[in-house]
Motif scaffolding. Structure first.
Motif, mmCIF file in Angstrom:
data_model
loop_
_atom_site.group_PDB
_atom_site.id
_atom_site.type_symbol
_atom_site.label_atom_id
_atom_site.label_comp_id
_atom_site.label_asym_id
_atom_site.label_seq_id
_atom_site.Cartn_x
_atom_site.Cartn_y
_atom_site.Cartn_z
ATOM 1 N N LEU A 46 0.648 -1.166 0.096
ATOM 2 C CA LEU A 46 0.348 0.016 -0.140
ATOM 3 C C LEU A 46 1.061 1.263 -0.055
ATOM 4 C CD1 LEU A 46 -1.565 0.812 3.855
ATOM 5 C CD2 LEU A 46 0.277 -0.264 3.003
ATOM 6 N N THR A 47 -0.432 2.123 -0.482
ATOM 7 C CA THR A 47 0.744 3.579 -0.648
ATOM 8 C C THR A 47 -0.307 4.626 0.214
ATOM 9 O OG1 THR A 47 2.593 5.091 -1.344
ATOM 10 C CG2 THR A 47 0.524 4.097 -2.587
ATOM 11 N N PHE A 48 0.445 5.839 0.685
ATOM 12 C CA PHE A 48 -0.169 6.461 0.693
ATOM 13 C C PHE A 48 -0.369 7.625 -0.258
ATOM 14 C CE2 PHE A 48 0.356 6.752 5.449
ATOM 15 C CZ PHE A 48 -0.647 7.310 5.868
ATOM 16 N N LEU A 49 -1.683 8.365 -0.999
ATOM 17 C CA LEU A 49 -2.295 9.150 -1.998
ATOM 18 C C LEU A 49 -2.749 10.552 -1.748
ATOM 19 C CD1 LEU A 49 -4.498 6.999 -3.834
ATOM 20 C CD2 LEU A 49 -2.255 6.711 -4.296
ATOM 21 N N ASP A 50 -2.649 10.586 -0.971
ATOM 22 C CA ASP A 50 -3.365 11.860 0.045
ATOM 23 C C ASP A 50 -3.254 11.572 1.481
ATOM 24 O OD1 ASP A 50 -5.700 12.006 0.733
ATOM 25 O OD2 ASP A 50 -6.084 11.808 -1.453
ATOM 26 N N GLU A 51 -3.090 13.098 1.976
ATOM 27 C CA GLU A 51 -3.393 12.221 3.516
ATOM 28 C C GLU A 51 -4.741 11.068 3.989
ATOM 29 O OE1 GLU A 51 -5.733 16.038 2.804
ATOM 30 O OE2 GLU A 51 -3.854 15.403 2.536
ATOM 31 N N ASP A 93 4.195 12.447 -9.774
ATOM 32 C CA ASP A 93 2.395 12.859 -11.673
ATOM 33 C C ASP A 93 1.466 12.105 -10.817
ATOM 34 O OD1 ASP A 93 3.729 10.507 -11.863
ATOM 35 O OD2 ASP A 93 4.238 10.888 -13.550
ATOM 36 N N GLY A 94 1.471 12.164 -9.510
ATOM 37 C CA GLY A 94 0.336 11.122 -9.911
ATOM 38 C C GLY A 94 -0.513 9.599 -9.680
ATOM 39 N N ARG A 95 0.707 9.403 -10.830
ATOM 40 C CA ARG A 95 1.045 7.826 -11.280
ATOM 41 C C ARG A 95 1.039 6.617 -10.255
ATOM 42 N NH1 ARG A 95 4.280 6.787 -15.781
ATOM 43 N NH2 ARG A 95 5.556 8.390 -14.943
ATOM 44 N N ILE A 96 0.115 5.571 -10.119
ATOM 45 C CA ILE A 96 0.125 4.881 -9.185
ATOM 46 C C ILE A 96 1.034 3.491 -10.243
ATOM 47 C CG2 ILE A 96 -1.020 2.990 -7.642
ATOM 48 C CD1 ILE A 96 -3.345 4.991 -7.763
ATOM 49 N N MET A 106 5.511 -4.247 -14.400
ATOM 50 C CA MET A 106 4.012 -3.862 -13.502
ATOM 51 C C MET A 106 3.851 -3.111 -14.508
ATOM 52 S SD MET A 106 7.471 -1.433 -11.337
ATOM 53 C CE MET A 106 7.007 -0.390 -10.956
ATOM 54 N N THR A 107 2.231 -2.690 -13.774
ATOM 55 C CA THR A 107 1.460 -2.142 -13.491
ATOM 56 C C THR A 107 1.196 -0.231 -13.952
ATOM 57 O OG1 THR A 107 -0.408 -3.917 -13.906
ATOM 58 C CG2 THR A 107 -1.825 -1.901 -13.824
ATOM 59 N N VAL A 108 0.808 0.630 -15.161
ATOM 60 C CA VAL A 108 0.906 1.290 -14.603
ATOM 61 C C VAL A 108 -0.627 2.328 -14.354
ATOM 62 C CG1 VAL A 108 1.932 3.819 -15.173
ATOM 63 C CG2 VAL A 108 2.870 2.108 -15.410
ATOM 64 N N ILE A 109 -0.531 3.135 -14.007
ATOM 65 C CA ILE A 109 -2.432 3.416 -13.158
ATOM 66 C C ILE A 109 -2.407 5.106 -13.784
ATOM 67 C CG2 ILE A 109 -4.703 3.282 -12.241
ATOM 68 C CD1 ILE A 109 -3.460 0.763 -10.402
ATOM 69 N N ALA A 110 -2.922 5.562 -14.791
ATOM 70 C CA ALA A 110 -2.983 6.943 -14.756
ATOM 71 C C ALA A 110 -4.028 7.594 -13.079
ATOM 72 C CB ALA A 110 -3.733 7.346 -16.625
ATOM 73 N N SER A 175 15.613 -1.589 -12.261
ATOM 74 C CA SER A 175 15.208 -0.014 -12.023
ATOM 75 C C SER A 175 14.154 0.481 -12.984
ATOM 76 C CB SER A 175 16.222 1.298 -11.552
ATOM 77 O OG SER A 175 17.165 1.964 -11.259
ATOM 78 N N LEU A 176 13.210 1.997 -13.082
ATOM 79 C CA LEU A 176 12.745 1.913 -13.629
ATOM 80 C C LEU A 176 12.772 3.766 -13.284
ATOM 81 C CD1 LEU A 176 11.179 0.428 -16.485
ATOM 82 C CD2 LEU A 176 9.601 0.780 -14.465
ATOM 83 N N SER A 177 12.904 3.830 -14.832
ATOM 84 C CA SER A 177 12.410 5.113 -14.830
ATOM 85 C C SER A 177 11.425 6.060 -14.782
ATOM 86 C CB SER A 177 13.430 5.813 -15.858
ATOM 87 O OG SER A 177 12.385 7.973 -16.119
ATOM 88 N N VAL A 178 10.789 7.009 -13.659
ATOM 89 C CA VAL A 178 9.590 7.010 -13.466
ATOM 90 C C VAL A 178 8.556 8.137 -14.967
ATOM 91 C CG1 VAL A 178 9.406 7.319 -11.050
ATOM 92 C CG2 VAL A 178 9.769 9.143 -12.234
#
Length: 181
Positions: A46-51, A93-96, A106-110, A175-178
């Motif tokens: 898990l990760t925080f998206l905001d507070e 940039d907000g991508r998950i 990996m999955t990248v979610i807009a 390692s992967l560039s964001v």
């Protein structure tokens, strides 16, 4: 019920309980449980998206849950094309970004549309390029420009060793560039 991952922010910790199907919100000063929220089958990373919101990988559902902590509810579940999601990170940039245990993908979610895209991960070892497998953990580099993930490197000796023949496991760091799109 098997705590799996933990993140902390603003005086509270959020812990996934993989076989309890919940996230537990704990006040760090008092050590008391604030909330216990059912999120889905086998929550892991898990990760925080905001507070007030976290993104949680649901290994048993092949999905990512967005959980509002104060409202104690799942806001949205994003289906994933690859099974067994494990770790989650959000870039500036907000991508998950979500790792998958069984694939070197990996999955990248807009952030706004929740559209998903697959990104293949490879590990560079001097004179060798290996496809990463069993992507379990994920973090951002200190400068926020690279995603780092630890994973075992496949080897016949370590994949099938008996208990009395345990060898050190070779570990890779992908390692992967964001900026990868």
């Amino acid at each position: 019920k098997g705590p799996s991952h933990v993140v902390a922010r603003d005086g509270r910790a959020v812990v996934t309980t993989r076989y309890g199907h919940r996230v537990e919100v704990i006040d760090l000063e008092s050590g008391r449980l604030q909330h216990s929220i059912v999120v889905g089958v086998e929550p892991t990373g898990l990760t925080f998206l905001d507070e007030n919101r976290v993104a949680v990988a649901l290994s048993g559902e092949q999905a990512l849950a967005v959980v509002h902590l104060e409202e104690e509810r799942v806001e949205k579940k994003v289906p994933l094309a690859i099974a067994d999601p494990r770790a989650v990170a959000q870039t500036a940039d907000g991508r998950i970004w979500v790792t998958h245990m069984s694939e070197g993908v990996m999955t990248v979610i807009a952030p706004d549309t929740h559209q998903t895209q697959m990104v293949r991960v490879e590990t560079a070892i001097p004179d060798t390029l290996l496809e990463a497998e069993h992507l379990r953990s994920l973090t951002l580099s200190p400068d926020g420009q690279r995603l780092l993930m630890a994973h075992p490197i496949p080897s016949p000796e370590t994949n099938h060793a008996s208990e009395d023949q345990i060898e050190p496991l070779t570990v890779g760091c992908g390692s992967l560039s964001v900026n990868a799109r």
